[in-house]
Design a protein around this motif. Structure first.
Motif, PDB file in Angstrom:
ATOM      1  N   GLU A   1      53.173  46.002  61.385  1.00  0.00           N
ATOM      2  CA  GLU A   1      53.889  45.112  62.303  1.00  0.00           C
ATOM      3  C   GLU A   1      53.146  43.798  62.532  1.00  0.00           C
ATOM      4  O   GLU A   1      53.758  42.735  62.556  1.00  0.00           O
ATOM      5  CB  GLU A   1      54.119  45.802  63.651  1.00  0.00           C
ATOM      6  N   GLU A   2      51.836  43.862  62.725  1.00  0.00           N
ATOM      7  CA  GLU A   2      51.074  42.647  63.037  1.00  0.00           C
ATOM      8  C   GLU A   2      50.785  41.800  61.811  1.00  0.00           C
ATOM      9  O   GLU A   2      50.889  40.582  61.861  1.00  0.00           O
ATOM     10  CB  GLU A   2      49.739  43.012  63.702  1.00  0.00           C
ATOM     11  N   LEU A   3      50.390  42.443  60.693  1.00  0.00           N
ATOM     12  CA  LEU A   3      49.908  41.706  59.530  1.00  0.00           C
ATOM     13  C   LEU A   3      50.811  41.805  58.313  1.00  0.00           C
ATOM     14  O   LEU A   3      50.548  41.149  57.307  1.00  0.00           O
ATOM     15  CB  LEU A   3      48.497  42.163  59.175  1.00  0.00           C
ATOM     16  N   GLY A   4      51.846  42.636  58.380  1.00  0.00           N
ATOM     17  CA  GLY A   4      52.772  42.753  57.260  1.00  0.00           C
ATOM     18  C   GLY A   4      52.144  43.301  55.997  1.00  0.00           C
ATOM     19  O   GLY A   4      52.556  42.953  54.890  1.00  0.00           O
ATOM     20  N   THR A   5      51.175  44.184  56.136  1.00  0.00           N
ATOM     21  CA  THR A   5      50.435  44.687  54.974  1.00  0.00           C
ATOM     22  C   THR A   5      51.186  45.739  54.174  1.00  0.00           C
ATOM     23  O   THR A   5      50.839  45.989  53.032  1.00  0.00           O
ATOM     24  CB  THR A   5      49.117  45.343  55.419  1.00  0.00           C
ATOM     25  N   GLY A   6      52.179  46.378  54.762  1.00  0.00           N
ATOM     26  CA  GLY A   6      52.705  47.577  54.144  1.00  0.00           C
ATOM     27  C   GLY A   6      51.698  48.698  54.359  1.00  0.00           C
ATOM     28  O   GLY A   6      50.721  48.532  55.084  1.00  0.00           O
TER      29      GLY A   6
ATOM     30  N   ALA B   1      51.522  39.064  55.703  1.00  0.00           N
ATOM     31  CA  ALA B   1      52.650  38.326  56.275  1.00  0.00           C
ATOM     32  C   ALA B   1      52.555  38.484  57.789  1.00  0.00           C
ATOM     33  O   ALA B   1      53.314  39.238  58.392  1.00  0.00           O
ATOM     34  CB  ALA B   1      53.974  38.868  55.739  1.00  0.00           C
ATOM     35  N   PRO B   2      51.577  37.802  58.418  1.00  0.00           N
ATOM     36  CA  PRO B   2      51.348  37.986  59.847  1.00  0.00           C
ATOM     37  C   PRO B   2      52.555  37.608  60.697  1.00  0.00           C
ATOM     38  O   PRO B   2      53.240  36.623  60.424  1.00  0.00           O
ATOM     39  CB  PRO B   2      50.170  37.061  60.148  1.00  0.00           C
ATOM     40  N   ASP B   3      52.783  38.395  61.748  1.00  0.00           N
ATOM     41  CA  ASP B   3      53.816  38.093  62.739  1.00  0.00           C
ATOM     42  C   ASP B   3      53.243  37.001  63.644  1.00  0.00           C
ATOM     43  O   ASP B   3      52.247  37.227  64.332  1.00  0.00           O
ATOM     44  CB  ASP B   3      54.133  39.353  63.549  1.00  0.00           C
TER      45      ASP B   3
END
Length: 174
Positions: free
Chosen positions: A85-90, A130-132
């Protein structure tokens, strides 16, 4: 507890868990469960600068990811969820590496009094992020030597809990 406020697990004096509103826990300094993640690649730790609008410690640098489990959510699931959710890492393989308890004033009349489950992951530096923007203002990879120099030069740029982790668990820093 305010209507719609997330419920997190607080810890009673006898060690049992009970649900409490997240902001209530921080306003009253209640001991509660938290998770912190440390992603490392080639001896460098991924850190994040918290979004300026965060309810506390906005604009400060912190470890890769930190949060609270939802009520009845296992800590490992919360760590994986918040990393995405925070960093979009999967999904990133994480290993539980212990826990610690601390209490820190985080400003604005709020206190973090947490029993933190710590998670560690080794990842390739090319890890796509892909940070939020509501959570994270910036990210960077940093070596332990550089991190220590920056903390010594201006500790106020770093979240209180991150300084505690660097002191008590340097093994997680790189």
């Amino acid at each position: 507890m305010a209507l719609g406020e997330p419920r997190i697990p607080a810890i009673a004096a006898d060690g049992s868990l009970y649900p409490v509103g997240k902001m209530e826990a921080h306003r009253n300094g209640l001991l509660h469960v938290a998770v912190s993640v440390f992603l490392v690649s080639n001896g460098r730790l991924l850190i994040q600068r918290r979004a300026d609008a965060k309810y506390h410690c906005g604009g400060l640098w912190a470890n890769t990811c930190c949060s609270h489990p939802h009520w009845d959510e296992p800590a490992a699931e919360a760590a994986a969820r918040r990393l995405t959710e925070e960093l979009g890492t999967g999904r990133v393989p994480l290993t539980a590496v212990g826990d610690l308890t601390y209490r820190a004033d985080v400003g604005g009349g709020l206190v973090e009094h947490e029993h933190v489950h710590l998670f560690y992951g080794k990842v390739p530096v090319e890890l796509a992020l892909a940070p939020d923007p509501d959570e994270v203002a910036a990210t960077r990879w940093i070596g332990i030597g550089e991190l220590r120099r920056e903390m010594a030069a201006d500790a106020g740029r770093f979240a209180p809990w991150f300084r505690i982790y660097a002191d008590r668990r340097p093994d997680l820093m790189g």
